[in-house]
Design a protein around this motif. Structure first.
Motif, PDB file in Angstrom:
ATOM      1  N   ASP A  12       0.917  -1.240   0.031  1.00  0.00           N
ATOM      2  CA  ASP A  12       0.136  -0.071  -0.013  1.00  0.00           C
ATOM      3  C   ASP A  12       0.897   1.070  -0.067  1.00  0.00           C
ATOM      4  O   ASP A  12       0.238   2.340   0.025  1.00  0.00           O
ATOM      5  N   LEU A  13       2.219   1.033   0.113  1.00  0.00           N
ATOM      6  CA  LEU A  13       2.988   2.277  -0.245  1.00  0.00           C
ATOM      7  C   LEU A  13       3.596   2.421  -1.364  1.00  0.00           C
ATOM      8  O   LEU A  13       4.001   1.224  -2.332  1.00  0.00           O
ATOM      9  N   ASP A  14       4.068   3.555  -1.931  1.00  0.00           N
ATOM     10  CA  ASP A  14       4.650   3.586  -3.496  1.00  0.00           C
ATOM     11  C   ASP A  14       6.103   3.616  -3.297  1.00  0.00           C
ATOM     12  O   ASP A  14       6.773   4.682  -3.062  1.00  0.00           O
ATOM     13  N   GLY A  24      14.225   6.044  -9.088  1.00  0.00           N
ATOM     14  CA  GLY A  24      13.008   5.490  -9.107  1.00  0.00           C
ATOM     15  C   GLY A  24      12.948   4.402  -9.574  1.00  0.00           C
ATOM     16  O   GLY A  24      14.038   3.777 -10.234  1.00  0.00           O
ATOM     17  N   PRO A  27       6.358   1.953 -12.909  1.00  0.00           N
ATOM     18  CA  PRO A  27       5.181   1.705 -12.354  1.00  0.00           C
ATOM     19  C   PRO A  27       4.850   0.079 -12.807  1.00  0.00           C
ATOM     20  O   PRO A  27       5.649  -0.336 -13.996  1.00  0.00           O
ATOM     21  N   ARG A  50      -4.762  -4.189  -7.370  1.00  0.00           N
ATOM     22  CA  ARG A  50      -3.894  -3.328  -7.159  1.00  0.00           C
ATOM     23  C   ARG A  50      -2.680  -3.928  -6.586  1.00  0.00           C
ATOM     24  O   ARG A  50      -1.493  -3.803  -6.995  1.00  0.00           O
ATOM     25  N   ARG A  51      -3.057  -4.631  -5.416  1.00  0.00           N
ATOM     26  CA  ARG A  51      -2.020  -5.220  -4.540  1.00  0.00           C
ATOM     27  C   ARG A  51      -1.493  -6.071  -5.440  1.00  0.00           C
ATOM     28  O   ARG A  51      -0.196  -6.331  -5.452  1.00  0.00           O
ATOM     29  N   ALA A  54       1.105  -4.842  -7.610  1.00  0.00           N
ATOM     30  CA  ALA A  54       2.260  -4.315  -6.720  1.00  0.00           C
ATOM     31  C   ALA A  54       3.161  -5.351  -6.366  1.00  0.00           C
ATOM     32  O   ALA A  54       4.464  -5.286  -6.290  1.00  0.00           O
ATOM     33  N   ARG A  57       5.116  -6.600  -9.449  1.00  0.00           N
ATOM     34  CA  ARG A  57       6.119  -5.513  -9.552  1.00  0.00           C
ATOM     35  C   ARG A  57       7.284  -5.526  -8.782  1.00  0.00           C
ATOM     36  O   ARG A  57       8.517  -5.423  -9.062  1.00  0.00           O
ATOM     37  N   ARG A 108      -2.181  -6.401   2.684  1.00  0.00           N
ATOM     38  CA  ARG A 108      -1.143  -5.210   2.198  1.00  0.00           C
ATOM     39  C   ARG A 108       0.234  -5.614   2.025  1.00  0.00           C
ATOM     40  O   ARG A 108       1.047  -4.858   1.739  1.00  0.00           O
ATOM     41  N   THR A 219      10.242  -1.571   3.282  1.00  0.00           N
ATOM     42  CA  THR A 219       9.084  -0.601   3.609  1.00  0.00           C
ATOM     43  C   THR A 219       9.468   0.540   4.378  1.00  0.00           C
ATOM     44  O   THR A 219      10.058   0.282   5.495  1.00  0.00           O
TER      45      THR A 219
END
Length: 227
Positions: A12-14, A24, A27, A50-51, A54, A57, A108, A219
């Motif tokens: 849940d964090l970018d 960076g 996406p 989304r999770r 992520a 990724r 998450r 994180t």
């Protein structure tokens, strides 16, 4: 290589998750392949979709940091399922370069494990109140009433993922006992290393002759994973 590297990721964090020196990282829409994007599109819940992206990724970017290959160029095959023979077993980098990976996701949180030369399995689960899963004990860990059911679940799922069996083998069929250096083992499949972060996340990593595990939280603001 007898050890493995494991990362705990807050989905849940970018997070940048770029290689050292990168400002960076691209996406998920740029690094995930068509199969992963299609899987995400099939989720009914937008947060789950989304999770899912992520987590894949993160797998690609962290594998990129190990291999030096561009995250978007990494291809994955799938081992055959031991139950039906379909191509939805463990993900395998193509070419593998004798690297083995494992990905686990719970809410998450995601955990990514990478090991050279031997299989690895990882499982992560969010903590539950003590005794919350006691009704599952006969199916998970009937042999050890002193071990929390969720802890037993995480250990056994990591071990079964490392062998490729997954949940085609009943957890109750595994009998875990003490292994060297504070690990647990069934005496045949491999060694299991436990970790609990100060966030309450339970995590286990397993594999044959797995004698060392390097844990990293990527994180920001999350204390380092500790025994």
């Amino acid at each position: 290589m007898t050890g493995a590297r494991v990362w705990l990721v807050d989905l849940d964090l970018d997070l940048g998750l770029g290689r050292e020196g990168d400002a960076g990282a691209p996406p998920a829409s740029e690094v995930c392949d068509a199969y992963e994007r299609a899987r995400a599109a099939a989720f009914v819940d937008a947060t789950d979709a989304r999770r899912y992206l992520a987590s894949h990724r993160a797998l690609r970017l962290l594998l990129s940091s190990v291999t030096g290959r561009e995250a978007g160029s990494i291809e994955f095959g799938r081992e055959a399922c031991r139950s039906c023979g379909g191509p939805h077993g463990r993900p395998v980098p193509v070419p593998s370069d004798d690297l083995h990976v494992s990905l686990s996701r719970s809410g998450r949180w995601a955990a990514v494990a990478v090991r050279a030369g031997a299989p690895v399995g990882v499982d992560v689960e969010g903590a539950r109140p003590a005794g919350a899963l006691e009704h599952l004990r006969p199916d998970v860990s009937p042999e050890d009433v002193d071990v929390d059911v969720l802890r037993a679940w995480v250990r056994k799922e990591a071990l079964l993922k490392s062998t490729g069996e997954g949940l085609t083998t009943a957890m109750s069929a595994l009998r875990l006992g003490p292994g060297p250096g504070g690990t647990t083992t069934d005496g045949r499949r491999g060694l299991v290393h436990d970790r609990r972060s100060m966030t309450g996340v339970l995590l286990a990593v397993a594999g044959p002759a797995l004698d060392a595990v390097e844990f990293t939280d990527v994180t920001p603001g999350v204390p380092t994973v500790r025994p």
